[in-house]
Design an enzyme around this catalytic site. Sequence first.
Site, mmCIF file in Angstrom:
data_model
loop_
_atom_site.group_PDB
_atom_site.id
_atom_site.type_symbol
_atom_site.label_atom_id
_atom_site.label_comp_id
_atom_site.label_asym_id
_atom_site.label_seq_id
_atom_site.Cartn_x
_atom_site.Cartn_y
_atom_site.Cartn_z
ATOM 1 N N HIS A 72 0.834 -1.205 0.000
ATOM 2 C CA HIS A 72 0.000 0.000 0.000
ATOM 3 C C HIS A 72 0.869 1.254 0.000
ATOM 4 O O HIS A 72 2.071 1.212 0.283
ATOM 5 C CB HIS A 72 -0.928 0.003 1.219
ATOM 6 C CG HIS A 72 -0.195 -0.072 2.534
ATOM 7 N ND1 HIS A 72 0.500 0.987 3.064
ATOM 8 C CD2 HIS A 72 -0.032 -1.095 3.405
ATOM 9 C CE1 HIS A 72 1.047 0.638 4.210
ATOM 10 N NE2 HIS A 72 0.747 -0.632 4.444
ATOM 11 N N ARG A 155 -6.639 0.291 3.957
ATOM 12 C CA ARG A 155 -5.623 1.031 3.214
ATOM 13 C C ARG A 155 -5.077 0.224 2.045
ATOM 14 O O ARG A 155 -4.647 0.790 1.045
ATOM 15 C CB ARG A 155 -4.494 1.477 4.137
ATOM 16 C CG ARG A 155 -3.678 0.372 4.782
ATOM 17 C CD ARG A 155 -2.544 0.953 5.608
ATOM 18 N NE ARG A 155 -1.809 -0.044 6.366
ATOM 19 C CZ ARG A 155 -2.096 -0.397 7.616
ATOM 20 N NH1 ARG A 155 -3.117 0.157 8.238
ATOM 21 N NH2 ARG A 155 -1.363 -1.309 8.247
#
Length: 461
Positions: A72, A155
Site C-alpha cells: 500500500h 488502506r
Amino acid sequence: MFDIALRSGPARGGVSHRVRTCDTVDGGYQCFPRLSHRWGQYSPYFSLANTGLPSEVPEKCELTFVQVLSRHGARYPTASKSKKYKSLIQAIQANATAYNGQSVFLRAYNYTLGSEDLTSFGEHQMINSGIKFYQRYAALTRDHVPFIRSSDSSRVVASGQLFIQGYEQSKAQDCDADHSQDHAAINVLISEAPGANNTLNHNTCAAFEADKLGDQVSAKYTALIAPPMAQRLHHDLPGVTLTDDQVIYLMDMCAYDTVATTPGATSLSPFCALFTDTEWSQYNYLQSLGKYYGYGAGNPLGPTQGVGFINELIARMTHSPVHDHTTSNRTLDAPGADSFPTNRTLYADFTHDNGMIPIFFALGLYNGSDPLPHDRIVPATQADGYSAAWAVPFAARAYIEMMQCGRETEPLVRVLINDRVAPLKGCNVDQLGRCKRSDFVNALSFAQDGGDWAKCGVSSK
C-alpha cells in the site's frame, strides 16, 4: 537539488486538482534522497532501476506474463504508534525547560496525524504506480485486463483502487488500447481476520506469530545506537528524559510527518534535523534488521509465511491448479474457480510490507547474502540488494515477468524489486538475471514442499 512535479490529484466530488509533488511516475520519490531513501519501510518508493542489471525488456524478447505484487501507499502511523507519538510530544512539552538547537520547533508542535489510513501523498503514489504499470507493460495492458486481488485492510483496498485509477487513466489516453474491454477492478478481497487463510498476509502459523526474534534483535541494536542520540537530545531539551524506544519514535516522526504534512510530501519534517547523517544510516539498518529477523531469512519460519503465494504464482505461470497446504484458501483457489483463474496474462496483488518480505525470501531473492550482523551496518549493496528501504518502501512493487525471446523454446522469468533486477537464485541464471520457466519453478522446491509449515503447529483450511 530535487525537482518538484505537478500532477492531477485524486478526484474529490468530481473535481480534479493540481498537486505539487515529489513523486514521479518513473522515479518515485526523489526529494531529500540522502534522508528519505534511508527511512527503512517508511521510505516512499524510489526507483532502483539504475542500481544493477538493465531493467528494460531485452531486444528480441516479447513479454507474455506479468505479476505485480504491491505494498500500500504511504500511510499514517498505526493506531497504537500514533498514540505513543502523541504522548511523547506532550511529555516533551510538559517537561522541557528549554528548546535548544534543532529542537526549537517542538515548543509549538501540534500532533495532528491520523492513524492507519493512506495519506494524500500515499494516494498519489498508488495512482502513479498504476500509471507506471500500464505504461511499462503497454504491449500487454492495451489488450488484457489484469486479475486483481487485495488483502482486505482498508488502506490496502484503497491502494488497489487508486492503482486501478491510474491504470485506467493511462488506458483511456492510449489510442492503441482496446477500449471495448471492461475496466479493471478488484476481483477478490481476502480476509485478514485472525486464522483466515490468506497468501497475502501472515496470521495462521501459530509458532511464527508467537515468535519475538525480530523485536529482540531490533531492541538489541536500538540499545547500541540510541544512547548517544538520547544524550544529545537531553542536552537540547533539559528536563526531558527519553528512553531508547522514544528516541526511535522521534526518528519515525521524520518520515511520517513528511509524508503527511503536504499532499505531495514536498516539505521535509523538522524532526529530521534532530539526527545526523550517520544516525539515519543506523536507523535504516535498524528497520532492515527488524524485517530480516521478523519476517525474512533471519527468522526460522519467516520465508515459510510466503510459500503459499509462491505456489499460487507457480500455478499462474504454468496454467495449472494450486498445490499448497499452507496459507492458500482452498475455496478461493479451487481448480476452475472464478476467484483464481490461471489463464490470465496480467495479475496484481496488494498487501502489506510484512506480507511481501516472506514472499521475497521464499523466492530466494536475497540468498546471496550472509545473515545480517546485529552490531554493524551492512548496506543493501553488500546484502544482495536487501534493505527495508530497497525491498518494502511505501508503495513498493515487485514485477515478476515472463518473456519469450528469440529461438528459446520456453519463456524466461525475471523478477524486479522496485525496478531493480533481482538475479534469480537456484536456477541456471543468465547474464540478465533470468532463468527458464521450468528451471525457475524447479528451484522453488522450498515452497512446493510447504517450507517448514509442519513447525507452525496448525493445519491449513
